[in-house]
Scaffold this motif. Sequence first.
Motif, PDB file in Angstrom:
ATOM      1  N   LYS A   1      71.968 141.241 118.288  1.00  0.00           N
ATOM      2  CA  LYS A   1      73.252 141.317 118.997  1.00  0.00           C
ATOM      3  C   LYS A   1      73.359 142.700 119.635  1.00  0.00           C
ATOM      4  CE  LYS A   1      75.557 138.203 115.708  1.00  0.00           C
ATOM      5  NZ  LYS A   1      76.666 138.065 114.728  1.00  0.00           N
ATOM      6  N   LEU A   2      72.793 142.817 120.839  1.00  0.00           N
ATOM      7  CA  LEU A   2      72.637 144.132 121.454  1.00  0.00           C
ATOM      8  C   LEU A   2      73.651 144.411 122.552  1.00  0.00           C
ATOM      9  CD1 LEU A   2      68.734 144.198 121.673  1.00  0.00           C
ATOM     10  CD2 LEU A   2      70.212 144.820 119.746  1.00  0.00           C
ATOM     11  N   GLY A   3      74.595 143.494 122.756  1.00  0.00           N
ATOM     12  CA  GLY A   3      75.604 143.702 123.787  1.00  0.00           C
ATOM     13  C   GLY A   3      75.520 142.663 124.880  1.00  0.00           C
ATOM     14  N   VAL A   4      76.053 143.012 126.041  1.00  0.00           N
ATOM     15  CA  VAL A   4      76.115 142.080 127.171  1.00  0.00           C
ATOM     16  C   VAL A   4      74.735 141.516 127.515  1.00  0.00           C
ATOM     17  CG1 VAL A   4      76.675 141.863 129.620  1.00  0.00           C
ATOM     18  CG2 VAL A   4      78.167 143.189 128.128  1.00  0.00           C
ATOM     19  N   ALA A   5      73.708 142.347 127.445  1.00  0.00           N
ATOM     20  CA  ALA A   5      72.356 141.940 127.847  1.00  0.00           C
ATOM     21  C   ALA A   5      71.830 140.764 127.041  1.00  0.00           C
ATOM     22  CB  ALA A   5      71.395 143.122 127.740  1.00  0.00           C
TER      23      ALA A   5
ATOM     24  N   LYS B   1      81.341 138.162 122.342  1.00  0.00           N
ATOM     25  CA  LYS B   1      80.429 137.162 122.886  1.00  0.00           C
ATOM     26  C   LYS B   1      80.648 137.050 124.393  1.00  0.00           C
ATOM     27  CE  LYS B   1      79.946 134.364 118.694  1.00  0.00           C
ATOM     28  NZ  LYS B   1      80.079 133.017 118.094  1.00  0.00           N
ATOM     29  N   TYR B   2      79.544 136.884 125.125  1.00  0.00           N
ATOM     30  CA  TYR B   2      79.591 136.861 126.591  1.00  0.00           C
ATOM     31  C   TYR B   2      79.044 135.528 127.105  1.00  0.00           C
ATOM     32  CZ  TYR B   2      80.675 141.716 125.901  1.00  0.00           C
ATOM     33  OH  TYR B   2      81.293 142.871 125.493  1.00  0.00           O
ATOM     34  N   PRO B   3      79.507 135.085 128.262  1.00  0.00           N
ATOM     35  CA  PRO B   3      80.149 135.836 129.357  1.00  0.00           C
ATOM     36  C   PRO B   3      81.682 135.893 129.293  1.00  0.00           C
ATOM     37  CG  PRO B   3      79.618 133.646 130.127  1.00  0.00           C
ATOM     38  CD  PRO B   3      79.118 133.723 128.707  1.00  0.00           C
ATOM     39  N   ASN B   4      82.278 135.393 128.223  1.00  0.00           N
ATOM     40  CA  ASN B   4      83.746 135.366 128.147  1.00  0.00           C
ATOM     41  C   ASN B   4      84.248 136.096 126.907  1.00  0.00           C
ATOM     42  OD1 ASN B   4      84.112 133.564 130.491  1.00  0.00           O
ATOM     43  ND2 ASN B   4      83.094 132.041 129.182  1.00  0.00           N
TER      44      ASN B   4
ATOM     45  N   LYS C   1      93.793 136.148 128.432  1.00  0.00           N
ATOM     46  CA  LYS C   1      95.101 136.584 128.953  1.00  0.00           C
ATOM     47  C   LYS C   1      96.055 137.039 127.854  1.00  0.00           C
ATOM     48  CE  LYS C   1      97.155 131.929 129.181  1.00  0.00           C
ATOM     49  NZ  LYS C   1      97.833 130.962 130.055  1.00  0.00           N
ATOM     50  N   ASP C   2      95.869 136.538 126.638  1.00  0.00           N
ATOM     51  CA  ASP C   2      96.788 136.911 125.553  1.00  0.00           C
ATOM     52  C   ASP C   2      96.241 138.023 124.664  1.00  0.00           C
ATOM     53  OD1 ASP C   2      98.650 135.044 126.376  1.00  0.00           O
ATOM     54  OD2 ASP C   2      97.791 133.453 125.124  1.00  0.00           O
TER      55      ASP C   2
END
Length: 298
Positions: free
Chosen positions: A274-278, A285-288, A294-295
Amino acid sequence: MNFIKITVAGSGVLGYQIAFQTAFHGFNVTVYDINDEVLERAKAKFNSLSDAFKADLNASQEQLEATKSRLSYNSNLAEAVKDADLLIEAVPENPTIKIDFYQKLAKVAPEKTIFATNSSTLLPSQFADETGRPEKFVALHFANEIWKHNTAEIMGHPGTATPVFDAVVAFAKEIGMVALPLYKEQPGYIVNSLLVPLLTAATHLLVKGVSDVETIDKTWMVATGAPVGPFGILDVVGITTAYNINKMAADATQDPTKIKTVAMLKELYIDKGKLGVATGEGFYKYPNPAYKEKDFLK
């Protein structure tokens, strides 16, 4: 002092971005790396970078094709640098590797070539003598995702010639950067001198159990109006980089909190990939990521 031909040494995280950004702004760029296999991987990364330039800069397909036409590749250092007006070094952030690179470079580069290091943690004075041309050596530091976060910190060392410094400042502007001149050597430049203490404070709050990732980020975002908190920033920077910085600090100081931080980053993030966006996951967790919901700030 005009730069026409640029060589970028190293096609890793920042090297390939620097090369593409420079070619996008009309310069002929030679990308150098240690072998052809690595260079082939760089070519593939330029395709995804083209998509980012389209999305973020509204770049046209014609612009991107022209950019790629200005890029060439070479794994022979002497050939890669033979016509270079400026060489930007983006090899791994390891003093031994950089010293070895500059010793080899000094033997093959033309007299006219100015050298610039993209090092983010090391000072140009640490390598100036190894370059064989200390008066033509300067630091030129970029942030990740340079087409969006377009800072270019220019930092000389006591032996840097003023015309060289000024020429690199001008070049930074020519490739779409906001040029940020530093008039004295400073570990971490401006950006990291401000940023690292923030990120360190955040990880220490987490390790000490003061609060959790989302609350710490929420606090910073609400209180300052920042679009992202320190752990969101760490995901972009890369948790491996954060680990390496903390490891050096822990080894140097033997501070218990720093040692605990290193252990936490390794066990919960590095060892689990779990190294980040990459890698699609870090503190979020990405991309969201949650901080974009919004909250989140309620």
